[in-house]
Design a protein around this motif. Structure first.
Motif, PDB file in Angstrom:
ATOM      1  N   THR A  42       0.856  -0.985  -0.372  1.00  0.00           N
ATOM      2  CA  THR A  42       0.105  -0.038   0.058  1.00  0.00           C
ATOM      3  C   THR A  42       0.629   1.300  -0.460  1.00  0.00           C
ATOM      4  OG1 THR A  42      -0.395  -0.001   2.346  1.00  0.00           O
ATOM      5  CG2 THR A  42      -1.742  -1.218   1.046  1.00  0.00           C
ATOM      6  N   GLU A  43       2.639   1.456   0.196  1.00  0.00           N
ATOM      7  CA  GLU A  43       3.278   2.519  -0.803  1.00  0.00           C
ATOM      8  C   GLU A  43       3.017   3.463   0.819  1.00  0.00           C
ATOM      9  OE1 GLU A  43       4.303   5.714  -3.409  1.00  0.00           O
ATOM     10  OE2 GLU A  43       3.095   4.482  -4.166  1.00  0.00           O
ATOM     11  N   GLN A  44       3.312   2.751   2.080  1.00  0.00           N
ATOM     12  CA  GLN A  44       3.243   3.096   3.174  1.00  0.00           C
ATOM     13  C   GLN A  44       4.684   3.659   3.447  1.00  0.00           C
ATOM     14  OE1 GLN A  44       0.238   4.445   4.969  1.00  0.00           O
ATOM     15  NE2 GLN A  44      -0.362   3.368   3.174  1.00  0.00           N
ATOM     16  N   ASN A  45       5.854   3.027   2.890  1.00  0.00           N
ATOM     17  CA  ASN A  45       7.408   3.565   3.002  1.00  0.00           C
ATOM     18  C   ASN A  45       8.038   2.159   2.202  1.00  0.00           C
ATOM     19  OD1 ASN A  45       8.802   5.139   4.604  1.00  0.00           O
ATOM     20  ND2 ASN A  45       9.815   3.262   5.742  1.00  0.00           N
ATOM     21  N   GLU A  46       8.290   1.616   2.701  1.00  0.00           N
ATOM     22  CA  GLU A  46       9.538   1.073   1.369  1.00  0.00           C
ATOM     23  C   GLU A  46       9.331   1.113  -0.529  1.00  0.00           C
ATOM     24  OE1 GLU A  46      13.194  -1.129   0.813  1.00  0.00           O
ATOM     25  OE2 GLU A  46      12.134  -0.569   2.631  1.00  0.00           O
ATOM     26  N   ARG A  47       7.790   0.684  -0.084  1.00  0.00           N
ATOM     27  CA  ARG A  47       7.405   0.905  -2.069  1.00  0.00           C
ATOM     28  C   ARG A  47       7.447   2.884  -2.200  1.00  0.00           C
ATOM     29  NH1 ARG A  47       1.726  -0.927  -4.266  1.00  0.00           N
ATOM     30  NH2 ARG A  47       2.120  -0.910  -6.506  1.00  0.00           N
ATOM     31  N   TYR A 147      15.948   6.035   0.896  1.00  0.00           N
ATOM     32  CA  TYR A 147      14.825   5.586   1.940  1.00  0.00           C
ATOM     33  C   TYR A 147      13.954   7.484   2.041  1.00  0.00           C
ATOM     34  CZ  TYR A 147      17.648   9.399   3.528  1.00  0.00           C
ATOM     35  OH  TYR A 147      18.901  10.261   4.454  1.00  0.00           O
ATOM     36  N   VAL A 148      12.932   6.962   2.166  1.00  0.00           N
ATOM     37  CA  VAL A 148      12.056   8.160   2.164  1.00  0.00           C
ATOM     38  C   VAL A 148      12.231   9.551   3.380  1.00  0.00           C
ATOM     39  CG1 VAL A 148       9.569   8.934   2.455  1.00  0.00           C
ATOM     40  CG2 VAL A 148      10.082   6.806   1.330  1.00  0.00           C
ATOM     41  N   ASP A 149      12.599  10.297   2.699  1.00  0.00           N
ATOM     42  CA  ASP A 149      12.600  11.304   3.643  1.00  0.00           C
ATOM     43  C   ASP A 149      11.654  12.968   3.181  1.00  0.00           C
ATOM     44  OD1 ASP A 149      14.131  14.727   4.254  1.00  0.00           O
ATOM     45  OD2 ASP A 149      15.825  12.966   5.349  1.00  0.00           O
TER      46      ASP A 149
END
Length: 166
Positions: A42-47, A147-149
């Motif tokens: 669901t593309e919460q973080n890693e995706r 990573y997401v920033d």
């Protein structure tokens, strides 16, 4: 990282469009994407890391009136994201340069003309990857470690765009 190194090692076969090598290239890309999507459907973080280069790439694509291929624009955005990661001290200039050289070896442009930094940053705020008014920017700790920033500033984006604008 291993996949990036494999691509570099197989550059000649890829450029020659060797069928077996291209099949492995596609399978490798598919494997990585499938693995990431299965971890985070669901593309919460890693995706979201699959969107490396897309924030500024989509802005460039839109401002160039879709005259460049999507992949070319994402590559420019990825190169700017590499520079931003470098500017934050997470990667060394050698990694940014290695990525830039790899793009050149595959005949992918590393610079774009006719655009202004302010316009690109403004267009990036209209990207579908925005989250409650905050840009989900994908940075890297090293090649292959994204990573997401959510803390990237407009000034940081403008400085990174120096890498790709002429």
């Amino acid at each position: 990282r291993e996949y990036f190194d494999w691509i570099a090692a197989n550059k000649e076969k890829i450029l020659a469009k060797d069928a077996d090598t291209l099949k492995l290239l596609i399978q490798g890309s598919d494997f990585i994407k499938r693995e990431v999507v299965e971890i985070d459907p669901t593309e919460q973080n890693e995706r979201a890391t699959l969107n490396f280069g897309h924030t500024l790439g989509h802005a460039i694509e839109k401002l160039k009136n879709f005259e460049l291929l999507h992949g070319e624009c994402v590559a420019l955005g990825a190169l700017a994201a590499m520079k931003l990661s470098e500017n934050r001290g997470m990667i060394k200039p050698e990694e940014t340069n290695r990525f830039k050289e790899a793009l050149g070896e595959f005949h992918i442009g590393t610079q774009v003309s006719g655009l202004e930094k302010d316009a690109i940053v403004a267009a990036s705020k209209n990207d579908k990857k925005m989250d409650s008014g905050i840009i989900k920017f994908i940075l890297i700790h090293s090649i292959g470690d994204a990573y997401v920033d959510r803390t990237v500033t407009e000034d940081e984006m403008k400085q990174a765009l120096d890498q790709v604008l002429v």
